[in-house]
Design a protein around this motif. Structure first.
Motif, short mmCIF file in Angstrom:
data_model
loop_
_atom_site.label_atom_id
_atom_site.label_comp_id
_atom_site.label_asym_id
_atom_site.label_seq_id
_atom_site.Cartn_x
_atom_site.Cartn_y
_atom_site.Cartn_z
N ASP A 21 -72.00 -23.25 47.94
CA ASP A 21 -71.59 -24.08 47.55
C ASP A 21 -70.21 -23.56 46.41
O ASP A 21 -69.78 -23.48 45.84
N ARG A 22 -70.56 -21.89 46.78
CA ARG A 22 -69.66 -20.96 46.02
C ARG A 22 -69.50 -20.84 44.15
O ARG A 22 -69.52 -20.20 43.61
N SER A 23 -70.87 -20.76 44.02
CA SER A 23 -71.75 -20.54 42.69
C SER A 23 -72.63 -19.98 41.73
O SER A 23 -73.60 -20.36 42.35
N LEU A 24 -72.23 -18.68 41.85
CA LEU A 24 -73.56 -17.74 41.81
C LEU A 24 -74.35 -18.01 40.83
O LEU A 24 -75.69 -17.75 40.46
N ALA A 25 -73.96 -18.11 39.56
CA ALA A 25 -74.37 -18.36 38.18
C ALA A 25 -74.76 -20.09 38.24
O ALA A 25 -74.21 -20.75 38.58
N LEU A 26 -76.41 -19.69 38.81
CA LEU A 26 -77.16 -21.16 38.15
C LEU A 26 -77.65 -21.60 36.82
O LEU A 26 -77.46 -22.83 37.48
N ARG A 27 -76.95 -21.07 35.62
CA ARG A 27 -77.61 -21.27 34.46
C ARG A 27 -77.05 -20.28 33.84
O ARG A 27 -76.40 -19.00 34.09
N ARG A 28 -76.52 -20.85 32.21
CA ARG A 28 -76.40 -19.95 31.25
C ARG A 28 -77.15 -19.81 29.98
O ARG A 28 -77.35 -20.80 30.35
N PRO B 255 -74.39 -15.33 32.25
CA PRO B 255 -74.80 -16.29 33.51
C PRO B 255 -76.30 -15.20 34.02
O PRO B 255 -76.24 -14.66 33.85
N ARG B 256 -76.75 -16.55 34.47
CA ARG B 256 -78.34 -16.31 34.88
C ARG B 256 -78.30 -16.74 36.67
O ARG B 256 -77.72 -18.10 36.26
N GLY B 257 -78.66 -15.97 38.06
CA GLY B 257 -78.31 -16.46 38.63
C GLY B 257 -79.70 -16.29 39.30
O GLY B 257 -81.33 -16.24 38.75
N TYR B 258 -79.96 -16.60 40.85
CA TYR B 258 -81.53 -16.18 42.05
C TYR B 258 -81.77 -14.93 41.77
O TYR B 258 -81.63 -14.02 41.61
N PHE B 259 -83.13 -15.06 41.40
CA PHE B 259 -83.35 -13.67 41.08
C PHE B 259 -84.86 -13.02 41.57
O PHE B 259 -85.01 -12.48 42.39
N CYS B 260 -86.31 -14.13 41.39
CA CYS B 260 -87.88 -13.85 42.75
C CYS B 260 -87.49 -14.31 42.93
O CYS B 260 -88.12 -14.01 44.67
N GLY B 261 -86.83 -15.82 43.28
CA GLY B 261 -87.53 -16.31 44.57
C GLY B 261 -88.67 -16.80 44.88
O GLY B 261 -88.46 -17.37 45.89
N MET B 262 -89.42 -17.38 43.78
CA MET B 262 -90.16 -17.55 44.09
C MET B 262 -91.49 -18.45 43.25
O MET B 262 -92.26 -18.85 43.03
N ASP C 253 -85.17 -17.97 35.93
CA ASP C 253 -83.08 -17.79 35.85
C ASP C 253 -82.92 -18.71 36.64
O ASP C 253 -81.70 -18.65 36.42
N CYS C 254 -83.40 -19.13 37.41
CA CYS C 254 -82.65 -20.14 38.40
C CYS C 254 -82.91 -21.71 38.26
O CYS C 254 -81.85 -22.92 39.08
N VAL C 255 -83.50 -21.85 37.08
CA VAL C 255 -83.18 -23.33 36.60
C VAL C 255 -81.84 -24.05 36.09
O VAL C 255 -81.17 -23.85 35.74
N MET C 256 -82.09 -25.59 36.85
CA MET C 256 -81.11 -26.68 36.62
C MET C 256 -81.64 -27.92 36.08
O MET C 256 -82.58 -27.84 36.10
N VAL C 257 -80.76 -28.27 35.82
CA VAL C 257 -80.94 -29.76 35.36
C VAL C 257 -80.71 -30.14 37.30
O VAL C 257 -79.80 -30.73 37.92
#
Length: 109
Positions: free
Chosen positions: A41-48, A54-61, A66-70
């Motif tokens: 959806d074009r938002s590379l930053a998943l949290r701050r 900004p923090r985004g996708y990192f380990c994927g597992m 880093d990918c936490v959101m509400v």
């Protein structure tokens, strides 16, 4: 590199569903992680961070957080290991759990 879904390439997607990202409807597909749907959806930053970095996708597992959101009102949800479902609500997170303002979250073009 920009966000978005790559069309074609023989990829078979799951059923199309609708999720809500920061209060607006977005397209997602069953079998997709929340992180993948948000990035598509074009938002590379998943949290701050608390400091606004900004923090985004990192380990994927699900190890690095880093990918936490509400997700559905639950802060600190690891979106790389959470699968989308129809009607799910997702909000960008700031720090340990407050919802970041949508205008505060940069979007890729």
């Amino acid at each position: 590199m920009s966000a978005g879904r790559v069309p074609g390439h023989g990829l078979e997607r799951g059923r199309r569903v609708e999720i809500v990202i920061d209060g607006r409807p977005a397209e997602a597909y069953e079998g997709e992680s929340v992180a993948a749907a948000v990035m598509a959806d074009r938002s590379l930053a998943l949290r701050r961070t608390e400091q606004g970095d900004p923090r985004g996708y990192f380990c994927g597992m699900g190890v690095c957080f880093d990918c936490v959101m509400v997700v559905d009102g639950v802060p600190q949800t690891r979106t790389c290991v959470t699968w989308v479902r129809d009607g799910m609500t997702v909000e960008h997170q700031r720090g340990a759990g407050s919802v970041a303002a949508a205008a505060d979250t940069p979007r890729a073009h």
